[in-house]
Scaffold this motif. Structure first.
Motif, PDB file in Angstrom:
ATOM      1  N   UNK A 166      61.979 -17.632 124.178  1.00 54.72           N
ATOM      2  CA  UNK A 166      63.200 -18.417 124.385  1.00 54.72           C
ATOM      3  C   UNK A 166      64.440 -17.659 123.905  1.00 54.72           C
ATOM      4  N   UNK A 167      64.301 -16.946 122.771  1.00 53.46           N
ATOM      5  CA  UNK A 167      65.427 -16.157 122.271  1.00 53.46           C
ATOM      6  C   UNK A 167      65.770 -15.032 123.240  1.00 53.46           C
ATOM      7  N   UNK A 168      64.754 -14.458 123.853  1.00 47.85           N
ATOM      8  CA  UNK A 168      64.983 -13.392 124.830  1.00 47.85           C
ATOM      9  C   UNK A 168      65.805 -13.898 126.007  1.00 47.85           C
ATOM     10  N   UNK A 169      65.476 -15.100 126.484  1.00 44.17           N
ATOM     11  CA  UNK A 169      66.207 -15.677 127.618  1.00 44.17           C
ATOM     12  C   UNK A 169      67.681 -15.865 127.271  1.00 44.17           C
ATOM     13  N   UNK A 170      67.946 -16.453 126.093  1.00 38.02           N
ATOM     14  CA  UNK A 170      69.325 -16.737 125.693  1.00 38.02           C
ATOM     15  C   UNK A 170      70.096 -15.456 125.383  1.00 38.02           C
ATOM     16  N   UNK A 214      71.015 -18.758 119.980  1.00 35.74           N
ATOM     17  CA  UNK A 214      70.041 -17.694 120.234  1.00 35.74           C
ATOM     18  C   UNK A 214      69.482 -17.109 118.951  1.00 35.74           C
ATOM     19  N   UNK A 215      70.356 -16.881 117.962  1.00 36.78           N
ATOM     20  CA  UNK A 215      69.907 -16.351 116.669  1.00 36.78           C
ATOM     21  C   UNK A 215      69.025 -17.380 115.961  1.00 36.78           C
ATOM     22  N   UNK A 216      69.389 -18.668 116.076  1.00 38.23           N
ATOM     23  CA  UNK A 216      68.584 -19.714 115.457  1.00 38.23           C
ATOM     24  C   UNK A 216      67.192 -19.785 116.054  1.00 38.23           C
ATOM     25  N   UNK A 260      66.625  -6.378 122.817  1.00 35.46           N
ATOM     26  CA  UNK A 260      67.410  -7.072 123.843  1.00 35.46           C
ATOM     27  C   UNK A 260      68.851  -7.334 123.460  1.00 35.46           C
ATOM     28  N   UNK A 261      69.262  -6.939 122.249  1.00 34.39           N
ATOM     29  CA  UNK A 261      70.621  -7.253 121.812  1.00 34.39           C
ATOM     30  C   UNK A 261      71.456  -6.054 121.459  1.00 34.39           C
ATOM     31  N   UNK A 262      71.363  -5.004 122.263  1.00 32.33           N
ATOM     32  CA  UNK A 262      72.069  -3.754 121.941  1.00 32.33           C
ATOM     33  C   UNK A 262      73.580  -3.900 121.968  1.00 32.33           C
ATOM     34  N   UNK A 263      74.100  -4.896 122.677  1.00 27.36           N
ATOM     35  CA  UNK A 263      75.549  -5.058 122.789  1.00 27.36           C
ATOM     36  C   UNK A 263      76.072  -6.296 122.063  1.00 27.36           C
ATOM     37  N   UNK A 264      75.200  -7.007 121.372  1.00 24.93           N
ATOM     38  CA  UNK A 264      75.638  -8.191 120.642  1.00 24.93           C
ATOM     39  C   UNK A 264      76.517  -7.786 119.461  1.00 24.93           C
ATOM     40  N   UNK A 265      77.463  -8.621 119.062  1.00 23.88           N
ATOM     41  CA  UNK A 265      78.332  -8.297 117.922  1.00 23.88           C
ATOM     42  C   UNK A 265      77.514  -8.037 116.656  1.00 23.88           C
TER      43      UNK A 265
END
Length: 445
Positions: free
Chosen positions: A408-412, A364-366, A161-166
Motif C-alpha cells: 500500500x505504501x508503494x502505491x501511494x 504514505x509514510x504512516x 521507490x522514494x528517490x525524489x521525495x523530500x
C-alpha cells in the motif's frame, strides 16, 4: 511571554539543516542494504521452514550452546534475539541520543511533533489489537506486537521507490522508527519481565558505570584513537549484557543503555549539527554495518521461519484473532495513529504543514511505518513463546501485515514520487559556492 503554541515550530516537516540531511542520507543508504538482506534472510527462512527439509531448519534454530551457570545456555534462535539484537538497539540508543543532542531534533519545537506522532503510532495499534482480542486472556497479551516499526525494512522500501521525495519525509520516518523502537524496548522492560534476580541486576550497575566513565573520558584514556576505545569498552559492554540477561530483564535493554552512555560530542563542544563528532559517531560507523549486514538479518532468519502448513494452515491463522489484530493494527492503526496525532498537533499548536510536502505524503509514510518486522517478531516470541501455535499465527500476521503495508505504501509513495520528480525537473535548485543548495539556507522557522 510566548505561550506553548507559539514556542512550537510553525512548520511541520520543514526542511532541516543541510549537514543533517547529508548525515541522514548516509544512514538511510546503509539501512537500505540491511533491509534488503533482512528481507532475503526472512524469505529463505520461510521457504526452508515450509520445505521437505523443514526439520533441519528447526533443529538449527533450536540447537543449544552456551554456559548454563550464567544463564547463557541458549538456543541459536535465542542468541540471535537476545544477543545480536542488542547490537541493533545499541545503534538505536546512539541514533536517538545523536538526534536530541546534536541533530535538528535538539530543538523542542522540531522534536515534539515526530515524537508525538511516534507515540500515536504506538498507542492506536495497541488499542486496536486489544479491542479485537478483548475478553481472550490467551491472545490479548500480544498487544505490544504491532507497536514498532522496522527501520531497515521500511527504509529499504522508501529508498527503492522514494528517490525524489523530500528529505524531511525520510528524516520523519527515521525519527518515527527510532522513537517507537525505543518505546517498544520500554514496553519489553516493564511488561515482559516476569521475574527479577536482584543480585545480577545490582552487579549490572558496576560494568555500566565503568563503561560510562571510560566512554565519557575516552580522550583521557585512549587519546584520539577510537579503535582503542571500543576494544576496551566492548568486553565491558558484553559483561553488562550478560549480567542483565541473568537478572531476568531482556538483555537488549543493555544495548540502549550503553548507547545512551556514549558521548555524542567532544566534552567541551556545543550542540548542533555542525558540532565536532564524539565517540558515538565512530561507534556508529563501526557497528552499523555489523547490525545491518549481520545481526538483524540473522535474527530475521531464525525468527521468520514458521511452518504455515499450506493453505489450510494459513486459513487457520486467518481465523485467529491474534493475526487479525496484528494485521489491522499495523496496516490501519499505524497510519491512523501517526497522521491523526500529527494533525492534532498542527491544530492545537497552530503549526502548519510545510509547503514542500502534502498530507498524502504523511499518509504514505504512516502506511510504510506499518512494516513492523524485527521488534514485532521479538515481542511475539516474548508474548507467546517460541514454537507455540499462537506465536506461529502471530508471525504469519506480522509477515502478512508487513507485506500489505509495503504494498500500500508503494502505491501511494510511487505516485507522489513521480509528482516530486516533475517538480524537481521544473524547479532549478541552485547551489552556492560553498556547495550548499539555496533551499537549505532559507528561513524555515
Amino acid at each position: 511571554m510566548y505561550n506553548t503554541a507559539r514556542r512550537l515550530s510553525r512548520r511541520i516537516l520543514a526542511r532541516g539543516s543541510y549537514s543533517e540531511a547529508l548525515r541522514i542520507g548516509e544512514i538511510l543508504r546503509k539501512e537500505t542494504v540491511g533491509g534488503l538482506l533482512l528481507v532475503a534472510a526472512a524469505a529463505v527462512a520461510l521457504v526452508w521452514a515450509n520445505s521437505p527439509a523443514a526439520d533441519s531448519y528447526f533443529a538449527i534454530r533450536d540447537f543449544t550452546i552456551g554456559y548454563a551457570p550464567w544463564h547463557l545456555e541458549l538456543s541459536l534462535g535465542t542468541w540471535a534475539a537476545d544477543g545480536l539484537l542488542a547490537v541493533f538497539f545499541f545503534l538505536v540508543g546512539l541514533e536517538l541520543k545523536r538526534e536530541f543532542v546534536a541533530g535538528d531534533l535538539r530543538d523542542f519545537r522540531k522534536a515534539v511533533i515526530p515524537v508525538a506522532a511516534a507515540a500515536g503510532g504506538v498507542i492506536v495499534p495497541a488499542l486496536i489489537y486489544v479491542a479485537i482480542n478483548w475478553g481472550n486472556a490467551g491472545t490479548i497479551k500480544g498487544w505490544a506486537i504491532p507497536t514498532a516499526t522496522d527501520i531497515a525494512f521500511a527504509v529499504a522500501v522508501l529508498a527503492i521507490l522514494g528517490s525524489h521525495l523530500p528529505s524531511a519525509l525520510r528524516i520523519f520516518l527515521l525519527t518515527l522508527a527510532v522513537v517507537d523502537d525505543l518505546i517498544a524496548i520500554g514496553i519489553i522492560a516493564f511488561f515482559y519481565t516476569i521475574e527479577i534476580n536482584l543480585l545480577p541486576l545490582l552487579l549490572t550497575l558496576v560494568p555500566i558505570v565503568v563503561y560510562t566513565f571510560l566512554a565519557q573520558r575516552y580522550r583521557l584514556f585512549f587519546g584520539t584513537k577510537p579503535a582503542a576505545a571500543w576494544l576496551i569498552l566492548l568486553p565491558i559492554g558484553v559483561v553488562a549484557w550478560a549480567l542483565l540477561h541473568a537478572s531476568g530483564i531482556h538483555s537488549t535493554i543493555a544495548g540502549v543503555v550503553l548507547g545512551f552512555a556514549v558521548p555524542v560530542l567532544h566534552s567541551r563542544a556545543r550542540g548542533g549539527p555542525d558540532a565536532g563528532p564524539g565517540l558515538a559517531e565512530h561507534f556508529e560507523r563501526r557497528f552499523r554495518p555489523i547490525s545491518a549486514g549481520f545481526a538483524v538479518p540473522v535474527f530475521a532468519f531464525f525468527s521468520a521461519g514458521v511452518a504455515i502448513g499450506g493453505v489450510g494452515g494459513f486459513t487457520s491463522a486467518l481465523a485467529d484473532p491474534i493475526m487479525i489484530g496484528i494485521v489491522v493494527a499495523l496496516v490501519i492503526g499505524k497510519p491512523v495513529g501517526i497522521v491523526t496525532t500529527t494533525w492534532l498537533m498542527a491544530k492545537f499548536t497552530r503549526a502548519r504543514l510545510d509547503s514542500s510536502v502534502k498530507w498524502i505524503d504523511l499518509v504514505g509514510i504512516g502506511v510504510l511505518a506499518g512494516i513492523g518486522f524485527t521488534v514485532s517478531l521479538l515481542v511475539s516470541e516474548l508474548s507467546f513463546g517460541t514454537g507455540s501455535v499462537a506465536n506461529d499465527h502471530a508471525k504469519v500476521g506480522i509477515l502478512t501485515a508487513s507485506l500489505l503495508a509495503a504494498l500500500f505504501a508503494t502505491i501511494v509513495l510511487r505516485i507522489r514520487n513521480q509528482q516530486y520528480k516533475k517538480i524537481e525537473a521544473e524547479e532549478k535548485i541552485d547551489v552556492n559556492e560553498d556547495g550548499i543548495p539555496d533551499v537549505y539556507q532559507r528561513d524555515v522557522g
